[in-house]
Design an enzyme around this catalytic site. Structure first.
Site, PDB file in Angstrom:
ATOM      1  N   ARG A   8     -51.321  -8.149 -15.227  1.00 22.74           N
ATOM      2  CA  ARG A   8     -52.647  -7.692 -15.633  1.00 22.74           C
ATOM      3  C   ARG A   8     -53.049  -8.322 -16.962  1.00 22.74           C
ATOM      4  NH1 ARG A   8     -52.654  -1.485 -16.203  1.00 22.74           N
ATOM      5  NH2 ARG A   8     -51.385  -2.104 -18.006  1.00 22.74           N
TER       6      ARG A   8
ATOM      7  N   ILE B 240     -37.910  -3.784 -10.985  1.00 23.06           N
ATOM      8  CA  ILE B 240     -37.362  -4.197  -9.695  1.00 23.06           C
ATOM      9  C   ILE B 240     -37.396  -5.714  -9.555  1.00 23.06           C
ATOM     10  CG2 ILE B 240     -39.581  -3.976  -8.498  1.00 23.06           C
ATOM     11  CD1 ILE B 240     -36.066  -3.192  -7.077  1.00 23.06           C
ATOM     12  N   ALA B 241     -38.350  -6.367 -10.208  1.00 20.87           N
ATOM     13  CA  ALA B 241     -38.421  -7.829 -10.141  1.00 20.87           C
ATOM     14  C   ALA B 241     -37.200  -8.477 -10.775  1.00 20.87           C
ATOM     15  CB  ALA B 241     -39.692  -8.331 -10.828  1.00 20.87           C
ATOM     16  N   ARG B 242     -36.570  -7.781 -11.717  1.00 16.67           N
ATOM     17  CA  ARG B 242     -35.359  -8.315 -12.356  1.00 16.67           C
ATOM     18  C   ARG B 242     -34.205  -8.430 -11.361  1.00 16.67           C
ATOM     19  NH1 ARG B 242     -35.741  -8.256 -17.958  1.00 16.67           N
ATOM     20  NH2 ARG B 242     -37.582  -7.184 -18.763  1.00 16.67           N
TER      21      ARG B 242
ATOM     22  N   LYS C 229     -41.338  -1.164  -1.346  1.00 18.97           N
ATOM     23  CA  LYS C 229     -41.599   0.106  -0.680  1.00 18.97           C
ATOM     24  C   LYS C 229     -42.225   1.090  -1.681  1.00 18.97           C
ATOM     25  CE  LYS C 229     -38.527   1.729  -3.287  1.00 18.97           C
ATOM     26  NZ  LYS C 229     -38.991   2.647  -4.357  1.00 18.97           N
TER      27      LYS C 229
ATOM     28  N   HIS D 237     -50.455  -1.627  -3.931  1.00 21.96           N
ATOM     29  CA  HIS D 237     -49.837  -2.416  -2.870  1.00 21.96           C
ATOM     30  C   HIS D 237     -50.853  -2.883  -1.831  1.00 21.96           C
ATOM     31  CE1 HIS D 237     -45.466  -0.789  -3.507  1.00 21.96           C
ATOM     32  NE2 HIS D 237     -45.960  -1.408  -4.565  1.00 21.96           N
TER      33      HIS D 237
ATOM     34  N   ALA E 199     -42.223  -5.870 -13.250  1.00 29.07           N
ATOM     35  CA  ALA E 199     -41.548  -4.572 -13.154  1.00 29.07           C
ATOM     36  C   ALA E 199     -40.036  -4.742 -13.179  1.00 29.07           C
ATOM     37  CB  ALA E 199     -41.974  -3.862 -11.869  1.00 29.07           C
TER      38      ALA E 199
ATOM     39  N   ASP F 201     -40.802   7.147  -3.911  1.00 30.53           N
ATOM     40  CA  ASP F 201     -39.931   6.283  -4.693  1.00 30.53           C
ATOM     41  C   ASP F 201     -38.520   6.202  -4.145  1.00 30.53           C
ATOM     42  OD1 ASP F 201     -39.798   4.669  -7.238  1.00 30.53           O
ATOM     43  OD2 ASP F 201     -38.154   6.058  -7.598  1.00 30.53           O
TER      44      ASP F 201
END
Length: 325
Positions: free
Chosen positions: A34, A13-15, A94, A76, A11, A174
């Site tokens: 996946r 956010i992982a960056r 979150k 999650h 995703a 979010d």
């Protein structure tokens, strides 16, 4: 020994979190997806120099210290629980789960496993929020009478994951969760909430405004929360303000964790706070807790209480009434 991480989900956010792990002295050794052999996942792994890819279970079965969960909200609970039961410490984006019952279940799994579980609010570790916490807890602002927090931007793509009800979409989950979390961090647990929302045809909250009642606390404060996916024509806004009998403090770009610097305003005087990457500071804290070097600042019980408030806000917005906690 280097602290070894695996990541579930390629995703956006992982960056932000991958370089933070490396700054904190950790190492990302595996990416779970996946479809691990897809061109998108392989490109992601190559771009970030992650040596191994696999599916989600492959990461959980690997020889790692911790797993970072960057999956859609609805995933999650099952994959955080699987990672904990697989002997890994877990940092989950979150919201930790989709409701308080799930959060309680996951907290219990963490306790049974003896592993660390942290809800990934990186903003809490930034220098600006440490300054704000110190001011409130030290009484510099006198008795706090009001808190105001707002976070929003525009989501234009109707197919965006943040608008998908089956995956745990919604503005509150979010982004509204940030000012809710900050209000709790500064004032404690509210006694009641009142909320209104705008909804998509699928029943996803695209915008919400709410009040958290702290009248049971000595200061009798009220906290107002605003969030939305239908704000502005571009860019994003994230601001918070604390008003007390002895002063006012405001944060510009309050909930952004990787800015080069932050503006803190105290009684109208602007101050630039030295930069500090919240993601890296959070990763470093997590690693120290996992190694037994310090106590967790935000144990799983905090995430359970956070989920209780989010549940109440959604209930209030849907039913059009005040909800007591």
């Amino acid at each position: 020994m280097t602290f070894r991480w695996g990541i579930l989900g390629a995703a956006r956010i992982a960056r932000a979190f991958i370089p933070a792990i490396r700054t904190a002295g950790g190492e990302v050794t595996m990416l779970g997806a996946r479809e691990p052999q897809s061109a998108r996942v392989q490109t992601f792994a190559n771009d970030w120099e992650i040596p191994t890819t696999g599916d989600y279970q492959d990461v959980i079965d690997a020889d790692l210290d911790a797993v970072y969960i960057a999956l859609p909200n609805a995933l999650h609970l099952p994959w955080s629980a699987a990672a904990l039961q697989g002997g890994k410490h877990v940092l989950t984006e979150k919201p930790l789960t989709l409701n308080a019952q799930e959060a309680r279940e996951l907290a219990d799994v963490a306790e049974a496993s003896g592993r660390i579980l942290l809800e990934g609010f990186a903003y809490r570790f930034t220098p600006q929020h440490r300054a704000l916490q110190d001011a409130v807890r030290g009484g510099d602002l006198g008795e706090v009478r009001a808190y105001r927090g707002a976070f929003g931007f525009t989501v234009r793509n109707a197919g965006d994951i943040r608008l998908q009800p089956g995956l745990g979409g919604g503005a509150l989950y979010d982004i509204g969760c940030y000012p809710v979390n900050e209000a709790r961090m500064l004032l404690g647990e509210p006694r009641a909430v009142t909320a209104q929302a705008r909804w998509t045809p699928d029943g996803v909250d695209v915008s919400m405004s709410a009040v958290l009642d702290y009248s049971h606390v000595g200061s009798g404060a009220l906290a107002s929360i605003d969030c939305g996916f239908d704000w502005l024509s571009g860019g994003r806004i994230g601001r918070s303000q604390v008003l007390g009998t002895g002063g006012v403090m405001e944060l510009d770009r309050a909930f952004f964790s990787d800015e080069p610097g932050f503006i803190l305003t105290r009684d109208g005087e602007r101050q630039t706070i030295d930069p500090g990457n919240g993601y890296a500071l959070m990763a470093a804290h997590f690693q120290r807790v996992a190694r037994g070097e310090e106590t967790a600042l935000y144990p799983p019980e905090d995430a359970v209480q956070q989920a209780r408030v989010l549940d109440a806000l959604l209930q209030s917005a849907r039913e059009g009434r005040r909800v007591d906690l």
